[in-house]
Design an enzyme around this catalytic site. Structure first.
Site, short mmCIF file in Angstrom:
data_model
loop_
_atom_site.label_atom_id
_atom_site.label_comp_id
_atom_site.label_asym_id
_atom_site.label_seq_id
_atom_site.Cartn_x
_atom_site.Cartn_y
_atom_site.Cartn_z
N ALA A 55 -3.78 9.69 3.23
CA ALA A 55 -4.11 8.32 2.86
C ALA A 55 -2.94 7.41 3.19
O ALA A 55 -1.79 7.75 2.92
CB ALA A 55 -4.44 8.23 1.37
N ASP A 56 -3.21 6.24 3.78
CA ASP A 56 -2.16 5.31 4.15
C ASP A 56 -1.66 4.56 2.93
O ASP A 56 -2.44 4.04 2.15
CB ASP A 56 -2.70 4.32 5.18
CG ASP A 56 -1.61 3.41 5.70
OD1 ASP A 56 -1.95 2.36 6.24
OD2 ASP A 56 -0.43 3.74 5.56
N LYS A 57 -0.32 4.51 2.73
CA LYS A 57 0.28 3.78 1.62
C LYS A 57 1.05 2.59 2.17
O LYS A 57 2.21 2.69 2.50
CB LYS A 57 1.22 4.69 0.82
CG LYS A 57 0.58 5.91 0.23
CD LYS A 57 1.48 6.54 -0.81
CE LYS A 57 2.81 6.93 -0.22
NZ LYS A 57 3.73 7.53 -1.21
N GLY B 228 1.40 1.18 4.93
CA GLY B 228 2.14 1.33 6.18
C GLY B 228 3.11 2.48 6.20
O GLY B 228 3.80 2.67 7.19
N THR B 229 3.23 3.26 5.12
CA THR B 229 4.20 4.35 5.10
C THR B 229 3.93 5.34 6.21
O THR B 229 4.85 5.79 6.90
CB THR B 229 4.16 5.09 3.75
OG1 THR B 229 4.34 4.13 2.70
CG2 THR B 229 5.27 6.11 3.67
#
Length: 275
Positions: free
Chosen positions: A108-110, A112-113
């Protein structure tokens, strides 16, 4: 995996080399990785020449980590013969990799992490309150010094808004650096007045980072600052600083901490929460 549609993986399958979508990798494919490549799956290394990977998005380690064929630890994040989806090969090349494990992890994207390796500070637990990170506080000293991230030193970068400046370091360190720069205006000058004597860098095995500094406040003692995984930090804490007073870090304050930790973890905006 929408963010990785552009990526092609080079695999050897049935003795033939081909470029395929990473989503099509299967158990038994041999994956070839070269410098700068994003690792397309969780893989076991069978041959390597000077391979290092950027694991900062997984473990917080600021330096690239060496990878080779030997099994070195029961911890899957620590053993040197495994590398994981979404990390980067940063030095030389890896000629061949065998036996791709079944990939069952949903990424899952956080903010932009994973896609950009960028984070920002959103909230803090300070003086027994969860606050939005937009005010000055006593944590500035420690967050500025126990931090290895730096701004790239060139005129064009220095003239940019803080949030847009390019930095050296891992994502969480950079997020804290930018927040501190917004608060105290000149982190590099502040660091120069509190010279670093020595440090222990964060790793996935020790789970903490600390540094020791001389200070400019007429105190002859050295200052030790430390941050890391909550369990690691808490077991080294005897007192807590609340409302300008240092008091015993007893069971009550441990419960307060746990409540704050749980509340921060529920925040909808998955940004870095600083405790």
């Amino acid at each position: 995996m929408e963010s990785f549609k552009y990526l092609q993986a080079c695999v050897v399958r049935h003795g033939e080399s081909r470029n395929i979508n990473p989503n099509k990798i299967v158990v038994g494919d041999i994956v070839e990785i070269h410098r700068g490549n994003r690792i397309p799956a969780d893989i076991r290394i069978i041959r390597a020449h000077g391979l290092k990977v950027d694991n900062s998005s997984l473990t917080g380690e600021s330096e690239p980590q060496a990878r080779r064929i030997e099994y070195t630890s029961d911890d899957i994040l620590e053993t040197r013969n495994l590398t994981f989806f979404g990390t980067f090969a940063v030095e030389k090349n890896l000629e061949a990799i065998e036996t791709v494990g079944s990939t069952t992890v949903i990424c899952a994207d956080k903010t932009g992490t994973l896609t950009q390796n960028q984070m920002s500070v959103a909230h803090m637990w300070f003086d027994n309150h969860i606050i939005d990170c937009d005010i000055d506080n006593a944590l500035a000293r420690y967050a500025s010094l126990c931090n290895t991230a730096t701004f790239k030193d060139n005129p064009s970068n220095r003239s940019r808004p803080i949030i847009q400046r390019e930095c050296e370091g891992d994502a969480s360190e950079i997020a804290i650096l930018k927040y501190m720069e917004a608060i105290i205006s000149n982190v590099s000058h502040y660091r120069s007045k509190n010279a670093k004597i020595c440090e222990v860098q964060f790793s996935s095995s020790n789970r903490y980072q600390l540094s020791i500094h001389s200070t400019y406040d007429q105190d002859e003692r050295y200052l030790l600052v430390m941050k890391g995984a909550s369990k690691t930090i808490l077991k080294n804490c005897a007192t807590i600083y609340v409302d300008g007073c240092e008091i015993e870090f007893n069971k009550f304050w441990k419960r307060q901490y746990e409540a704050a930790f749980n509340e921060l973890s529920k925040k909808k905006k998955k940004k870095l929460n600083f405790i």
